[in-house]
Design a protein around this motif. Structure first.
Motif, PDB file in Angstrom:
ATOM      1  N   CYS A 184       0.544  -1.191  -0.155  1.00 19.34           N
ATOM      2  CA  CYS A 184      -0.020  -0.891   0.398  1.00 19.34           C
ATOM      3  C   CYS A 184       0.656   1.506   0.084  1.00 19.34           C
ATOM      4  O   CYS A 184      -0.040   2.423  -0.860  1.00 19.34           O
ATOM      5  N   PHE A 185       1.823   0.668   0.708  1.00 11.36           N
ATOM      6  CA  PHE A 185       2.823   2.539   0.957  1.00 11.36           C
ATOM      7  C   PHE A 185       3.551   2.724  -0.330  1.00 11.36           C
ATOM      8  O   PHE A 185       3.713   3.893  -1.119  1.00 11.36           O
ATOM      9  N   GLU A 186       3.916   1.340  -1.266  1.00  7.49           N
ATOM     10  CA  GLU A 186       4.722   2.013  -2.124  1.00  7.49           C
ATOM     11  C   GLU A 186       3.567   2.347  -3.426  1.00  7.49           C
ATOM     12  O   GLU A 186       4.363   3.264  -4.431  1.00  7.49           O
ATOM     13  N   LYS A 187       2.197   2.053  -3.152  1.00  5.74           N
ATOM     14  CA  LYS A 187       1.454   2.183  -4.309  1.00  5.74           C
ATOM     15  C   LYS A 187       1.248   3.582  -3.902  1.00  5.74           C
ATOM     16  O   LYS A 187       1.138   4.257  -5.317  1.00  5.74           O
ATOM     17  N   ALA A 188       1.452   3.824  -2.863  1.00  7.73           N
ATOM     18  CA  ALA A 188       0.761   5.469  -2.300  1.00  7.73           C
ATOM     19  C   ALA A 188       2.319   6.580  -2.767  1.00  7.73           C
ATOM     20  O   ALA A 188       2.122   7.588  -2.417  1.00  7.73           O
ATOM     21  N   GLY A 189       3.457   5.667  -3.186  1.00 11.45           N
ATOM     22  CA  GLY A 189       4.459   6.352  -3.970  1.00 11.45           C
ATOM     23  C   GLY A 189       5.916   6.350  -2.367  1.00 11.45           C
ATOM     24  O   GLY A 189       6.340   7.747  -2.918  1.00 11.45           O
ATOM     25  N   VAL A 190       5.757   5.792  -1.631  1.00 10.79           N
ATOM     26  CA  VAL A 190       6.111   6.115  -0.220  1.00 10.79           C
ATOM     27  C   VAL A 190       6.887   5.337   0.182  1.00 10.79           C
ATOM     28  O   VAL A 190       6.790   3.800   0.212  1.00 10.79           O
ATOM     29  N   HIS A 191       8.080   5.440   0.123  1.00 12.67           N
ATOM     30  CA  HIS A 191       8.976   4.483  -0.138  1.00 12.67           C
ATOM     31  C   HIS A 191       9.513   4.168   1.291  1.00 12.67           C
ATOM     32  O   HIS A 191      10.215   5.375   2.077  1.00 12.67           O
ATOM     33  N   THR A 192       9.462   2.957   1.480  1.00 13.63           N
ATOM     34  CA  THR A 192      10.348   3.039   3.326  1.00 13.63           C
ATOM     35  C   THR A 192      10.886   1.231   3.717  1.00 13.63           C
ATOM     36  O   THR A 192      10.858   0.478   3.096  1.00 13.63           O
ATOM     37  N   THR A 193      11.528   1.637   4.269  1.00 15.61           N
ATOM     38  CA  THR A 193      12.203   0.513   5.181  1.00 15.61           C
ATOM     39  C   THR A 193      11.338  -1.353   5.468  1.00 15.61           C
ATOM     40  O   THR A 193      10.760  -0.549   7.133  1.00 15.61           O
TER      41      THR A 193
END
Length: 241
Positions: A184-193
């Protein structure tokens, strides 16, 4: 829910007119009970699905720990304290990282998830715990409108636009929930670890109590696992992750 499957099959075994199908229903109910109550099989399923832990000593320094809620419960009859579930590690482990200097700030995202109004957003409840633990208020940002993981990601992305200086993000949620969350975060454009917490899987143990003896907790935990896998598939279909 496997419990519902067993209950329906047992009812069919009692009320069906066909002796053949009554026997099939009975044996199917027993098979489900046997398979889903086996601790070894349940643990293997959890080990296959959960995103494994990251050793703390391998973590770099992060600007923000994004904490997904879903671990507190507001009690109208006991409103003078914070009530938590098993998943309290979602905020306890990043608090540990904060004390170790590996996380500088917290972004807590999550509303009440209730249809009716009047409940305190979970983000605010977790914030209270962090404040009681001595975290300065300026190090905590909350987002209390999200009702699901998709909204967690979208609303967090909106907040991050106001803080372009936050580049290194640590995503914290339960290990079983991490696949859907990262998607979901990748889809929203938020790259996380990802940083998994709240594990249901344990190390593999080939002992009689794990391989042979049935476990009611193993049986009941299947509901959560099936629910999460179903949610992941539905999110994929909807394009949320």
């Amino acid at each position: 829910m496997p419990f519902i499957w067993v209950l329906v099959l047992l009812l069919l075994a009692v009320f069906l007119k066909s002796l053949k199908w009554r026997r099939i229903s009975l044996f199917a109910a027993l098979a489900i009970l046997f398979i889903f109550s086996n601790p070894f099989l349940a643990n293997e399923a959890w080990r296959a699905w959960e995103v494994e832990a990251t050793p703390v000593n391998q973590l770099e320094q992060y600007d923000v720990a994004v904490i997904l809620t879903g671990v507190t419960a507001f009690r109208e009859d006991i409103p003078d304290r914070i009530h938590t579930h098993k998943g309290a590690d979602r905020f306890l482990h990043p608090l540990q990282l904060y004390r170790m200097g590996k996380v500088e700030k917290f972004l807590v995202t999550g509303g009440s998830g209730r249809v009716l109004a009047g409940f305190v957003p979970e983000a605010e409840q977790v914030e209270k715990v962090l404040l009681m633990a001595g975290v300065p208020e300026e190090d905590i940002l909350t987002e209390g409108n999200s009702r699901n993981t998709h909204e967690n990601a979208v609303n967090t992305a909106g907040l991050l636009e106001q803080h372009p200086e936050w580049q290194d993000l640590l995503l914290v949620t339960s290990a079983f929930h991490m696949r859907r969350s990262v998607g979901c975060f990748e889809k929203a454009g938020v790259h996380t670890t990802p940083f998994s917490t709240d594990f249901y899987a344990s190390e593999r143990r080939l002992t009689p109590d794990e391989i042979i003896i049935p476990s009611i907790s193993a049986f009941s935990n299947w509901h959560l696992l099936i629910h999460e896998i179903t949610g992941f598939v539905v999110y994929k279909i909807l394009g949320y992750c």
